[in-house]
Structure formats: C-alpha cells, structure tokens
Design a protein around this motif. Structure first.
Motif, PDB file in Angstrom:
ATOM      1  N   GLN A 183       0.819  -1.202   0.000  1.00 18.08           N
ATOM      2  CA  GLN A 183       0.000   0.000   0.000  1.00 18.08           C
ATOM      3  C   GLN A 183       0.858   1.259   0.000  1.00 18.08           C
ATOM      4  OE1 GLN A 183      -2.847   0.977  -0.939  1.00 18.08           O
ATOM      5  NE2 GLN A 183      -4.282   0.641   0.756  1.00 18.08           N
TER       6      GLN A 183
ATOM      7  N   ASP B 195      -8.753   9.741  -5.778  1.00 22.73           N
ATOM      8  CA  ASP B 195      -8.959   8.362  -6.219  1.00 22.73           C
ATOM      9  C   ASP B 195      -7.637   7.602  -6.296  1.00 22.73           C
ATOM     10  OD1 ASP B 195     -11.928   8.133  -6.944  1.00 22.73           O
ATOM     11  OD2 ASP B 195     -11.342   9.977  -7.955  1.00 22.73           O
TER      12      ASP B 195
ATOM     13  N   SER C 112      -6.063   6.882  -2.862  1.00 23.72           N
ATOM     14  CA  SER C 112      -6.730   5.854  -2.056  1.00 23.72           C
ATOM     15  C   SER C 112      -6.123   4.489  -2.333  1.00 23.72           C
ATOM     16  CB  SER C 112      -8.237   5.832  -2.317  1.00 23.72           C
ATOM     17  OG  SER C 112      -8.516   5.516  -3.663  1.00 23.72           O
TER      18      SER C 112
ATOM     19  N   ARG D 234      -7.554  -0.612  -2.853  1.00 28.76           N
ATOM     20  CA  ARG D 234      -8.801  -0.630  -2.079  1.00 28.76           C
ATOM     21  C   ARG D 234      -8.949  -1.953  -1.336  1.00 28.76           C
ATOM     22  NH1 ARG D 234     -12.598   3.256  -3.964  1.00 28.76           N
ATOM     23  NH2 ARG D 234     -11.381   4.975  -4.843  1.00 28.76           N
TER      24      ARG D 234
ATOM     25  N   ASN E 217     -12.871  -3.946  -3.714  1.00 28.69           N
ATOM     26  CA  ASN E 217     -13.125  -3.357  -5.028  1.00 28.69           C
ATOM     27  C   ASN E 217     -13.998  -4.332  -5.805  1.00 28.69           C
ATOM     28  OD1 ASN E 217     -13.106  -1.942  -7.398  1.00 28.69           O
ATOM     29  ND2 ASN E 217     -10.914  -2.129  -7.777  1.00 28.69           N
TER      30      ASN E 217
ATOM     31  N   SER F  99      -7.129   4.217   3.397  1.00 28.05           N
ATOM     32  CA  SER F  99      -8.502   3.803   3.686  1.00 28.05           C
ATOM     33  C   SER F  99      -9.408   5.022   3.852  1.00 28.05           C
ATOM     34  CB  SER F  99      -8.525   2.946   4.951  1.00 28.05           C
ATOM     35  OG  SER F  99      -9.843   2.567   5.286  1.00 28.05           O
TER      36      SER F  99
ATOM     37  N   ALA G 258     -10.076   6.418   0.487  1.00 29.24           N
ATOM     38  CA  ALA G 258     -11.035   5.564  -0.220  1.00 29.24           C
ATOM     39  C   ALA G 258     -12.455   5.889   0.220  1.00 29.24           C
ATOM     40  CB  ALA G 258     -10.717   4.094   0.024  1.00 29.24           C
ATOM     41  N   GLU G 259     -12.636   6.133   1.516  1.00 25.41           N
ATOM     42  CA  GLU G 259     -13.963   6.508   2.010  1.00 25.41           C
ATOM     43  C   GLU G 259     -14.390   7.855   1.434  1.00 25.41           C
ATOM     44  OE1 GLU G 259     -13.811   6.417   6.232  1.00 25.41           O
ATOM     45  OE2 GLU G 259     -13.722   4.222   6.349  1.00 25.41           O
TER      46      GLU G 259
ATOM     47  N   GLU H 289     -15.456   7.291  -2.118  1.00 22.85           N
ATOM     48  CA  GLU H 289     -16.777   6.668  -2.157  1.00 22.85           C
ATOM     49  C   GLU H 289     -17.873   7.692  -1.865  1.00 22.85           C
ATOM     50  OE1 GLU H 289     -16.466   3.493   0.617  1.00 22.85           O
ATOM     51  OE2 GLU H 289     -15.159   2.288  -0.680  1.00 22.85           O
TER      52      GLU H 289
END
Length: 324
Positions: free
Chosen positions: A129, A144, A147, A150, A153, A215, A218-219, A222
């Motif tokens: 990561q 994006d 992040s 994921r 995914n 993380s 990523a949230e 989203e």
C-alpha cells in the motif's frame, strides 16, 4: 497456536468479516507462492468458517514459475484445500506488469465464476500500500489515485492490508510454511521495485499509518461517488444524440465525476485519466469545445450547460484530447 498467531487469526477474521458478504462466504484465494500469499492462505484457512478455495496463476513468463505453482498445489493438497493452476490462453504482450495483472484478474474472476465463489482474495499488505501511494503521489494523483489499493473493489477483497510484509515472512518461518521468491521483485527494471528499494532506507513513514490514510481517502472517494450519483440524476439530461450537463458550478471534485459520467453515457468504455480530464475541464470552462476519445464536448451557445455527443468525422474545428 501461540498467542501471537492467535492475534493474527483474530485480525484476519475481523478483516474478512468487514469485507465479505457474510460469515459463510466462499473465498477464492489468489496464491502466487510468495510469503505474503502463503501466509494469507494458512491464516484464512484457520480463521474463516466458510469455504476456502485457492488458485495460482502461472503466466509462464519465467523459469521456475511452474515449479512454484506446483509447490502451492502440493501444499493445498496436503491440507485438503481445493486448488487450481490457471494459465493464460495467449502469451502476455504489451506492458508486461500491467498486461500480466489484467490477465491474472480475468483468470481469477472466471475461475471464481466457475466455482461459485463470492470473493477473490489477494494478499496485498501494508508495505504494498505504501509503495502504491508513493508511486501515485509522484505522478500527481488525486483522491482516487491516493486511495491506492482498495480493501474492497467489487468482488475483490484484500484483508491483509493491516499486516506488514516482515510479519508475514516471520509467520511462514514460524509455521514452516514453504514459499518462493520471485526474482522480478528485485529487478530494477520495474518502477515498483525502485520505489521499494528507496523506501527500505526511509523509515519516517509507517506503512500501517499510510494504509489507514489510504482507507480514509477511499472513504472520501466513495462519498464523492455517492454524491455524484445523486447529482447526476438531476444535472445530466439525456438528449437524442448525447447528454447535457445542466449545472456546472459544482466543487471541482464533484464536477470532475459528473463530466466522467457524461462521457461514459456517450462512450461507455471510455477511461479518462486525470491530466486529460483536467485539460478537458479547462477548455470547457474557457468556453471552448474539445474532443476526448470519441466524444465531442462543447458549451451550449445559449448558456444552458455542456453538451456531450458522439464525435463527428475528424476534421472539425476543435482540439482532440487523448483520454490517457
């Protein structure tokens, strides 16, 4: 098992509980034979109550890959784990790592379909990561991109992002689990290997903290996707030969997603990277038209939004932007 291993089993169980569709979900584990995936295989088998299956993709790109695949097969057979060796039907071509990755996931998804598996599980960990974040940061990625890998995914889940590479190697050693070492992981021909080597002498960033940041991003991504989907229902108006974005004064992050949504309504397979999207937005905001992929994008002359339509034959008075 010793307490330290009990703690690892608890961690993997908690991660799987968060990421899977239910406690009896069927998991297809992608096991290359390296220490990361071999540790994952053993931990998941001991820490998951649902069906556990395994597969190894042998691209046939180097000497020894077949032996590694059979090593995994023997390990699984000794423990009663269903295992398959998957091979591409055609030789890998193009950008080697990208093409191999695309083929690998295609084979795993197809095999999961055949088995009725709910999830494809990979062994990406916290060090992976951090490498991904740093590589994308160097390329100027946005929310994006940063992040990174994921945890979930679609059908693919990655429950090992809370583990360090070193502890997975140590786990294999402590449990006498065999593993192979891919020589491409030390080849300076690849950007990721060069980044890995640079990070090896730079310990100011904790990979586990970087994984937490990824993380969180990523949230955030989203949340933007969710907001864009709601706004698209109001702001994207279908037309006989395309679509119109009727509102343009969104915050930049939301506007970018709505423009991508408009482009995909005209050309569903279009994939637009950040710099190309930035150029398109700059031209539209300046009142200019442009073509990206096979989509003509232009401001409406009456000030009623931006129109996206299939591009006419080449030769029009507009600039063409490559999507990637």
């Amino acid at each position: 098992m010793p307490d330290a291993n009990d703690a690892k089993l608890k961690r993997i169980g908690q991660a799987l509980a968060r990421l899977t569709v239910g406690p009896q979900a069927s998991l297809l584990l992608a096991v290359s034979g390296g220490p990361d995936s071999m540790a994952m295989l053993d931990l998941v088998v001991h820490g998951w109550q649902g069906p556990v299956l395994a597969a190894t993709v042998d691209h046939g790109l180097r000497t020894g890959s077949a032996d590694e695949a059979h090593m995994v097969a023997d390990f699984c057979a000794a423990r009663g784990i269903a295992h398959a060796i998957l091979q591409p039907h055609e030789p890998i071509s193009g950008s080697l790592q990208a093409a191999a990755r695309s083929v690998r996931y295609a084979l795993l998804h197809a095999h999961a379909d055949c088995l009725g598996a709910d999830h494809v599980v990979t062994a990406h960990h916290a060090d992976d990561q951090l490498e991904t974040i740093m590589m994308r940061l160097a390329r100027g990625a946005g929310v994006d991109g940063l992040s990174a890998v994921r945890a979930r995914n679609g059908r693919v889940i990655r429950p090992m992002l809370g583990f360090r590479k070193a502890e997975l190697v140590q786990y294999c050693a402590a449990q006498a689990i065999p593993f192979a070492t891919d020589p491409s992981n030390t080849s300076n021909d690849f950007d990721r290997v060069r980044m890995r080597q640079a990070l090896a002498s730079f310990d100011a960033v904790d990979p586990l903290m970087a994984a937490r940041s990824a993380s969180a991003l990523a949230e955030a991504a989203e949340a933007l996707d969710w907001a864009a989907a709601r706004e698209a229902a109001l702001a994207l108006v279908p037309e006989p030969d395309g679509v119109r974005l009727t509102v343009m004064d969104y915050p930049p992050g939301l506007l970018r997603r709505l423009v991508v949504a408009a482009l995909q309504q005209v050309e569903p397979e279009i994939a637009v990277r950040g710099p190309a999207l930035d150029r398109l937005l700059a031209q539209l905001l300046a009142g200019e038209q442009a073509m990206i992929g096979n989509v003509l994008c232009r401001p409406d002359g009456a000030g009623q939004g931006w129109v996206f339509r299939p591009a006419p034959p080449r030769g029009g008075s507009f600039s063409a932007i490559a999507p990637e």
